[in-house]
Design an enzyme around this catalytic site. Structure first.
Site, PDB file in Angstrom:
ATOM      1  CE1 TYR A 149      59.371  48.724  17.440  1.00 47.61           C
ATOM      2  CE2 TYR A 149      58.148  47.611  15.755  1.00 47.61           C
ATOM      3  CZ  TYR A 149      58.969  47.923  16.817  1.00 47.61           C
ATOM      4  OH  TYR A 149      57.656  47.411  17.624  1.00 47.61           O
ATOM      5  CG  ASP A 244      60.382  41.424  10.690  1.00 47.15           C
ATOM      6  OD1 ASP A 244      59.238  40.649   9.959  1.00 47.15           O
ATOM      7  OD2 ASP A 244      60.643  41.834  11.388  1.00 47.15           O
ATOM      8  CE  LYS A 272      52.555  45.554  11.451  1.00 47.05           C
ATOM      9  NZ  LYS A 272      54.452  45.579  11.583  1.00 47.05           N
TER      10      LYS A 272
HETATM   11  C1  LIG Z   1      55.213  45.230  13.023  1.00 46.63           C
HETATM   12  C2  LIG Z   1      56.392  44.861  12.758  1.00 46.63           C
HETATM   13  C3  LIG Z   1      56.951  44.586  13.950  1.00 46.63           C
HETATM   14  C4  LIG Z   1      55.967  43.979  15.591  1.00 46.63           C
HETATM   15  O1  LIG Z   1      55.092  43.534  15.144  1.00 46.63           O
HETATM   16  P1  LIG Z   1      54.052  43.955  15.515  1.00 46.63           P
HETATM   17  O2  LIG Z   1      52.748  43.012  16.124  1.00 46.63           O
HETATM   18  O3  LIG Z   1      53.540  45.605  16.250  1.00 46.63           O
HETATM   19  O4  LIG Z   1      54.181  43.455  17.320  1.00 46.63           O
HETATM   20  C5  LIG Z   1      57.990  43.538  13.441  1.00 46.63           C
HETATM   21  N1  LIG Z   1      58.603  43.796  12.499  1.00 46.63           N
HETATM   22  C6  LIG Z   1      57.851  44.039  11.722  1.00 46.63           C
HETATM   23  C7  LIG Z   1      59.206  43.968  10.376  1.00 46.63           C
HETATM   24  C8  LIG Z   1      56.798  44.896  11.489  1.00 46.63           C
HETATM   25  O5  LIG Z   1      56.538  45.582  10.298  1.00 46.63           O
END
Ligand SMILES: *Cc1c(COP(=O)(O)O)cnc(C)c1O
Length: 433
Positions: A149, A244, A272
């Site tokens: 994701y 990511d 995060k």
């Molecule tokens: C949470 C997450 C996202 C998206 O971040 P948001 O702040 O929820 O938009 C993208 N990549 C990874 C790996 C994530 O865990």
């Protein structure tokens, strides 16, 4: 199994009220508990390793706001930093010293990030990094992996993990085929598939974007040599490698997965933890790539609240504390997580319940399956009904796990010996029901 005994009358009333204003009563789908059933508790406050709901119940928190709360909730230095910043104004829409100060701390942890830009979410970070990679390379295709994701930007909502996997949505409605047709989704941990994609689309793949450790299909570790293989293939074919690290950054180690596995990406996305619980994302990497961004270059990217002073202050406070105490923090997180993850696994096996535990550092997932989980297809063999029963039983015993089989759980420094015992006692009860 008996129905949960906790009284959630006020939470239920608030959920009903929320549903009359917000679709599903929520602002983010997996909060709705659809995958596990039962009433989602409404949170009144959070401190350390615990959440309290409006009905007066206390829960040991295993999702930490989905990652940011690595030092527990309402961590005093972060609270103080936000309070101080708020008295000087919530947003300026103009430059302030905090942006470069947080950027410098990020760079100290991530040497591959020569320059970076702050945004307001992980979604924005990944969306912008993809645009930048396409602008820099002049290529169209993006290579991603099933169950990973990267936020909910159109081009990345193809075989995505997290809530998309939880709700079994193959690709979101509202994303035109034409938008998604340049996204190639391949199985994770399969280098041959990546080689094949480069062979099929020579000179057309702008970037590989990957969760170096998958968290959004539940926790899945990279096979030995996998990340090195992606790095080599990207370099060989002139594509950028985007790690990511929105979830893994500052969590698996100060320098994230790239430090742990010694991989130098071209670009990294963060979110995060970097914002200390406030809405922050960032993307950064090689200076020559980052200088393609406006105002220096032709790739447009902007944000009214980007570099928000409260968010920068929270991030600076959180990162400074992690940097100053890294030698204590990361080993402690590792030990606590290991005790909880393996302790519950042993209880499950003693009760004859098939369970596969994937863990690295302070993130882990208990998959309700008897087989190893190395990609999304493996994760999907999990007995999600058994997970849902476990989730409800744990919640009833005062332990709040992420409400989906396809999400990682997180431990904070506020989790200690008492919390380990509390969790094992809850699991013992849950498995005996
Ligand atoms: C949470 C997450 C996202 C998206 O971040 P948001 O702040 O929820 O938009 C993208 N990549 C990874 C790996 C994530 O865990």
């Amino acid at each position: 199994m008996p129905l949960p005994t906790r009284i959630l009358a006020r939470s239920r009333a608030l959920q009903q009220r929320a549903e009359s204003f917000l679709p599903g009563g929520v602002d983010s789908p997996v909060r709705a508990f659809r995958a596990v059933g039962g009433d989602p508790p409404f949170v009144e406050r959070a401190e350390g390793a615990f959440l309290w709901d409006v009905d007066g119940n206390r829960y040991l928190d295993f999702f930490g706001s989905w990652g940011p709360m690595i030092q527990g909730h309402a961590f005093p230095p972060v609270v103080e930093a936000i309070q101080n910043a708020a008295t000087r104004g919530a947003s300026f829409g103009a430059s302030h010293a905090g942006e470069a100060n947080l950027a410098e701390l990020v760079q100290r942890c991530f040497p591959s990030i020569e320059k970076l830009r702050f945004v307001s979410s992980g979604t924005e970070a990944c969306m912008s990094a993809i645009r930048l990679a396409r602008g820099f390379t002049g290529r169209k295709f993006v290579l991603k992996f099933e169950g990973c994701y990267h936020g909910h930007a159109d081009a990345l909502l193809v075989k995505a993990g997290s809530g998309v996997a939880t709700f079994g949505i193959p690709g979101s409605a509202g994303v035109p085929e034409e938008t998604a047709m340049h996204t190639l989704a391949l199985p994770y941990n399969d280098l041959a598939a990546v080689e094949q994609a480069f062979a099929t689309h020579p000179g057309q793949i702008a970037c590989i974007i990957v969760e170096p450790v998958v968290g959004n299909a539940g926790t899945i570790l990279p096979a030995t040599g996998y990340l090195e293989g992606l790095r080599a293939l990207a370099t060989e074919h002139g594509a950028l490698l985007i790690l990511d690290e929105v979830m893994t950054g500052f969590r698996l180690s100060l320098g994230g997965a790239q430090e742990l596995f010694s991989i130098r990406p071209d670009l990294t996305t963060l979110g995060k933890i970097v914002g200390g619980g406030l809405p922050v994302g960032a993307f950064g990497g090689r200076a020559e790539v980052m200088d393609f961004l406006a105002p220096l270059g032709p790739v447009y990217q902007a944000g009214t609240l980007s570099g928000n002073p409260l968010a920068m202050a929270a991030g600076i406070s959180q990162l400074q504390h992690l940097i100053d105490h890294a030698d204590v923090i990361y080993p402690k997180l590792e030990a606590t997580t290991k005790a909880i993850a393996t302790g519950v696994e042993a209880l499950a096996h003693a009760a004859g319940i098939p369970l596969t535990t994937n863990r690295i550092g302070s993130m882990f997932t208990w998959f309700f399956t008897g087989q190893p989980v190395n990609d999304f297809e493996d994760a999907a063999t999990s007995d999600t009904a058994a997970f849902a029963r476990f989730h409800r039983a744990m919640l009833d015993a005062g332990v709040w796990l992420p409400p989906s089989q396809y999400e990682a759980a997180f431990i904070s420094t506020a989790h200690g010996t008492d919390e380990i015992e509390f969790t094992l006692a809850a699991a013992r009860q849950a498995f005996s029901l």
